[in-house]
Motif scaffolding. Structure first.
Motif, mmCIF file in Angstrom:
data_model
loop_
_atom_site.group_PDB
_atom_site.id
_atom_site.type_symbol
_atom_site.label_atom_id
_atom_site.label_comp_id
_atom_site.label_asym_id
_atom_site.label_seq_id
_atom_site.Cartn_x
_atom_site.Cartn_y
_atom_site.Cartn_z
ATOM 1 N N ILE A 31 21.361 99.719 67.524
ATOM 2 C CA ILE A 31 21.505 98.463 66.784
ATOM 3 C C ILE A 31 20.231 98.277 65.969
ATOM 4 N N ILE A 32 20.368 98.136 64.672
ATOM 5 C CA ILE A 32 19.210 97.969 63.802
ATOM 6 C C ILE A 32 19.053 96.485 63.499
ATOM 7 N N GLY A 33 18.032 95.877 64.079
ATOM 8 C CA GLY A 33 17.789 94.451 63.927
ATOM 9 C C GLY A 33 17.967 93.718 65.240
ATOM 10 N N ALA A 34 16.955 92.936 65.638
ATOM 11 C CA ALA A 34 17.007 92.209 66.909
ATOM 12 C C ALA A 34 16.906 90.710 66.667
ATOM 13 N N GLY A 35 17.707 90.225 65.710
ATOM 14 C CA GLY A 35 17.906 88.797 65.569
ATOM 15 C C GLY A 35 19.112 88.380 66.385
ATOM 16 N N GLN A 36 19.687 87.222 66.080
ATOM 17 C CA GLN A 36 20.805 86.730 66.880
ATOM 18 C C GLN A 36 22.038 87.623 66.792
ATOM 19 N N ALA A 37 22.253 88.276 65.661
ATOM 20 C CA ALA A 37 23.424 89.143 65.526
ATOM 21 C C ALA A 37 23.276 90.403 66.380
ATOM 22 N N GLY A 38 22.140 91.093 66.223
ATOM 23 C CA GLY A 38 21.924 92.301 67.010
ATOM 24 C C GLY A 38 21.901 92.023 68.500
ATOM 25 N N LEU A 39 21.279 90.917 68.890
ATOM 26 C CA LEU A 39 21.218 90.572 70.310
ATOM 27 C C LEU A 39 22.600 90.230 70.860
ATOM 28 N N GLU A 51 25.413 102.317 76.925
ATOM 29 C CA GLU A 51 23.991 102.551 76.661
ATOM 30 C C GLU A 51 23.694 102.308 75.181
ATOM 31 N N HIS A 52 22.567 101.627 74.929
ATOM 32 C CA HIS A 52 22.202 101.323 73.549
ATOM 33 C C HIS A 52 20.744 100.924 73.476
ATOM 34 N N VAL A 53 20.244 100.818 72.235
ATOM 35 C CA VAL A 53 18.888 100.357 71.991
ATOM 36 C C VAL A 53 18.898 99.528 70.713
ATOM 37 N N LEU A 54 18.020 98.530 70.646
ATOM 38 C CA LEU A 54 17.825 97.747 69.431
ATOM 39 C C LEU A 54 16.490 98.132 68.813
ATOM 40 N N LEU A 55 16.503 98.435 67.532
ATOM 41 C CA LEU A 55 15.283 98.750 66.798
ATOM 42 C C LEU A 55 14.946 97.577 65.892
ATOM 43 N N GLU A 56 13.767 97.017 66.064
ATOM 44 C CA GLU A 56 13.351 95.835 65.309
ATOM 45 C C GLU A 56 12.058 96.153 64.561
ATOM 46 N N ARG A 57 12.087 96.036 63.232
ATOM 47 C CA ARG A 57 10.919 96.402 62.435
ATOM 48 C C ARG A 57 9.739 95.459 62.653
ATOM 49 N N LEU A 112 17.126 86.693 78.562
ATOM 50 C CA LEU A 112 18.170 86.337 79.512
ATOM 51 C C LEU A 112 18.842 87.552 80.126
ATOM 52 N N PHE A 113 19.105 88.558 79.302
ATOM 53 C CA PHE A 113 19.821 89.724 79.829
ATOM 54 C C PHE A 113 19.031 91.017 79.677
ATOM 55 N N GLY A 114 17.741 90.894 79.375
ATOM 56 C CA GLY A 114 16.901 92.083 79.299
ATOM 57 C C GLY A 114 17.288 93.008 78.173
ATOM 58 N N ALA A 115 17.447 92.464 76.963
ATOM 59 C CA ALA A 115 17.857 93.277 75.821
ATOM 60 C C ALA A 115 16.889 94.440 75.609
ATOM 61 N N PRO A 116 17.408 95.666 75.457
ATOM 62 C CA PRO A 116 16.546 96.850 75.303
ATOM 63 C C PRO A 116 16.018 96.981 73.879
ATOM 64 N N VAL A 117 15.025 96.158 73.561
ATOM 65 C CA VAL A 117 14.502 96.083 72.203
ATOM 66 C C VAL A 117 13.247 96.939 72.059
#
Length: 466
Positions: A31-39, A51-57, A112-117
Motif C-alpha cells: 500500500i503506497i501511502g499511510a493516510g486514512q485511505a491506506g490505513l 500479508e502487506h506493508v504500507l510505504l509512507e514517504r 489501534l491495529f498495529g498497521a505495518p507502516v
C-alpha cells in the motif's frame, strides 16, 4: 522490523535506514501511502490475514498538519469521522474537528491495529514485473508485490499559474497548502486567488485576523451549513446523496472534475457568505485573467459567480425541502436567502503597489502526478482509469481519490467503504477465505432512492472535506 509487536496495538514502524536496500523484498500487497485511505485498506487486509506493508514517504497522516493552516477545521461533522474499526468517540458528534485533532485521530487509528507502516520510504517507480505482479523502486531498495494499492490521494502538485513569474519580486507568493496563519505573512494587504474550500476559508481566516483582503472569486459553488434545524450534510446523508455512484451523476465521470463547495466548520460551523465579507470591507473581484508587474486584470464576472454560488446553495435547500415534504418530517421552515450585497460595478483592475498588497495566496488547486507509475492505466489527462478503485491491470488498485465511487468517497466514512471494496477484491483474487461481504456488488448499483435525489445530483459537486 523495529517497533513493538502487533498484539501490543503499537504501529509497526520502520524507517528507511532500518531496511536492507541490498535485499529485494516481496509482499502480497504493498500500500503506497499511510493516510486514512491506506490505513483503512490495511485494517481490512489485517482482518483477512493478508500479508502487506504500507510505504509512507513522510510520517503517518503528516499531510493533515503539513498541508493545512493553523485554524483549519473539517467541514464534515464528527459523526461522519468513521474508519473501519475506529469512530469518533468524543462528546461533540455534531461538532467539527480541528486540524491537530484530525491528525491525532488518524494516527490513533494506525496504533489501534498495529498497521505495518514503513515511514520515510518513497516510491520512485512502479512497473509491472517481468514474471507477473509489480516491481517497485523505493528509497529503501527494490521491492516486488503481487498487488499494489495506490493510496496517495489526488492532490499532488500545487498549481501556481505562469503569471506568477511576472509579479514583482517583493510580492510574497504562497500556495494555500503552505499558508499557516496571518501572523506568518508580511505586513500589508493580501490577495487570495480562488474560492474553493481552501481559498474561501483562508480569506475568512485573514479577514477575522483584521487583515485587508482582496479576493479573486472563482466558479466554486457554496453550500448551506445548516438548514431547517439540522446540518445540511446530515440531511444529505439521510437522503442517500453520498451513496449515488459517480456513473449515475449528471455527466457521469465528469463529476470527478467538479469543484468543492465552500462553507466551514469553524467555531461550530457556519455559511461562508462572500457578500457579507464585502459588506465588512473585503474587496471582491472576478476571475484573475493576467498579471503584469504590479497591475492585475480580472474578468467582469464577479456578479455571475456570486449568483451561481447562491443558486447552488438554494437548490440544495430545495432538494431538502422536497425530501422533508415527501417523508412527512416535521422541521422548522426557513425563508430563501436574500443577497446582502451586490457588486456596484465590476472591478477589473488591481494595482498591488497602490493597494499595499504584500502577499498573494494561490488557491487554485492541484495537479495529479502519477509520472512514477509506469503502468498503462491512465487516460489522456493522466488520470487513472478504474471502476470503484479496481483498474484493468490485475492487482493494481487506487484508493482515496475524490469521487472514486461516490460523492462520499472524499469523506472518512466513504473512504472506509471504498477500502472495504478494494480489500475484498484483493481477498477474492488471492482465493483466500476473506472476500469482504459486499465486495462483489455491481459497481453501478445505486440506492433505492437514487432517482429521488436528481436535483441534488445536479447541484452537488465534489466532496466538502474528509
Amino acid at each position: 522490523m523495529s517497533g513493538e509487536s502487533r498484539a501490543s496495538g503499537a504501529v509497526e514502524v520502520t524507517t528507511e535506514s532500518a531496511v536492507d536496500p541490498a535485499s529485494p523484498q516481496h509482499h502480497a500487497v504493498v500500500i503506497i501511502g499511510a493516510g486514512q485511505a491506506g490505513l483503512s485498506a490495511s485494517w481490512h487486509l489485517t482482518q483477512q490475514g493478508i500479508e502487506h506493508v504500507l510505504l509512507e514517504r513522510g510520517t503517518i497522516a503528516h499531510e493533515w498538519k503539513d498541508g493545512r493552516w493553523d485554524n483549519f477545521t473539517l467541514v464534515t461533522p464528527n459523526w461522519q469521522c468513521r474508519l473501519p474499526g475506529h469512530e469518533y468517540a468524543g462528546d461533540d458528534p455534531d461538532g467539527f474537528m480541528k486540524r491537530d485533532l484530525v491528525y491525532d485521530f488518524v494516527r490513533e487509528y494506525a496504533e489501534l491495529f498495529g498497521a505495518p507502516v514503513r515511514e520515510n520510504v518513497s516510491v520512485d517507480q512502479l512497473t509491472e514485473g517481468a514474471a507477473g505482479g509489480f516491481a517497485l523502486s523505493t528509497s529503501a531498495g527494490p521491492m516486488t508485490a503481487d498487488n499494489v494499492i495506490v493510496a496517495t490521494g489526488g492532490y499532488h502538485k500545487p498549481i501556481i499559474p505562469a503569471s506568477a513569474e511576472r509579479l514583482p519580486p517583493w510580492i510574497t507568493q504562497v500556495h494555500s497548502s503552505e499558508y499557516k496563519n496571518a501572523g506568518a505573512l508580511p505586513p500589508g494587504a493580501v490577495l487570495v486567488v480562488g474560492t474553493g474550500q481552501s481559498g474561501a476559508q483562508i480569506a475568512e481566516d485573514l479577514h477575522l485576523e483584521g487583515r485587508k483582503v482582496h479576493l479573486a472569486v472563482g466558479g466554486a459553488p457554496r453550500a448551506p451549513r445548516f438548514y431547517r434545524g439540522r446540518d445540511s450534510l446530515d440531511w444529505l446523508n439521510e437522503m442517500g446523496v453520498y451513496d449515488i455512484p459517480v456513473q449515475l451523476q449528471p455527466g457521469g465521470l465528469a463529476a470527478r472534475e467538479k469543484t468543492n463547495h465552500y462553507f466551514t466548520g469553524r467555531d461550530g460551523g457556519r455559511d461562508i457568505d462572500l457578500r457579507q465579507f464585502a459588506l465588512e470591507g473585503m474587496r471582491l473581484y472576478g476571475r484573475l485573467k493576467r498579471a503584469n508587474g504590479t497591475s492585475l486584470q480580472f474578468a467582469p464576472n464577479l456578479a455571475a459567480s456570486l449568483d451561481y454560488a447562491d443558486s447552488v446553495a438554494e437548490s440544495i435547500k430545495n432538494d431538502i425541502d422536497r425530501y422533508i415534504a415527501r417523508e412527512g418530517i416535521e422541521a422548522p421552515t426557513e425563508a430563501p436567502y436574500v443577497p446582502v450585497w451586490h457588486p456596484p460595478f465590476e472591478a477589473t483592475e488591481l494595482d498591488l503597489a497602490i493597494n499595499e498588497v504584500s502577499t498573494i495566496i494561490w488557491s487554485i488547486g492541484y495537479r495529479a502526478d502519477y509520472s512514477w507509475i509506469r503502468v498503462g492505466v491512465f487516460d489522456g489527462l493522466g488520470q487513472p482509469t478504474h471502476t470503484r478503485g479496481v483498474t484493468g491491470i490485475p492487482g493494481l488498485y487506487f484508493l482515496g481519490l475524490p469521487w472514486l465511487h461516490t460523492w462520499g468517497s472524499g469523506r472518512f466514512a466513504g473512504i472506509a467503504r471504498d477500502a472495504e471494496y478494494v480489500a475484498g477484491a484483493i481477498g477474492g483474487a488471492l482465493g483466500g477465505s476473506a472476500a469482504v461481504a459486499g465486495a462483489a456488488a455491481p459497481a453501478g448499483t445505486a440506492p433505492d432512492d437514487a432517482e429521488e435525489s436528481t436535483a441534488v445530483r445536479q447541484t452537488v459537486s465534489s466532496p466538502a472535506g474528509a
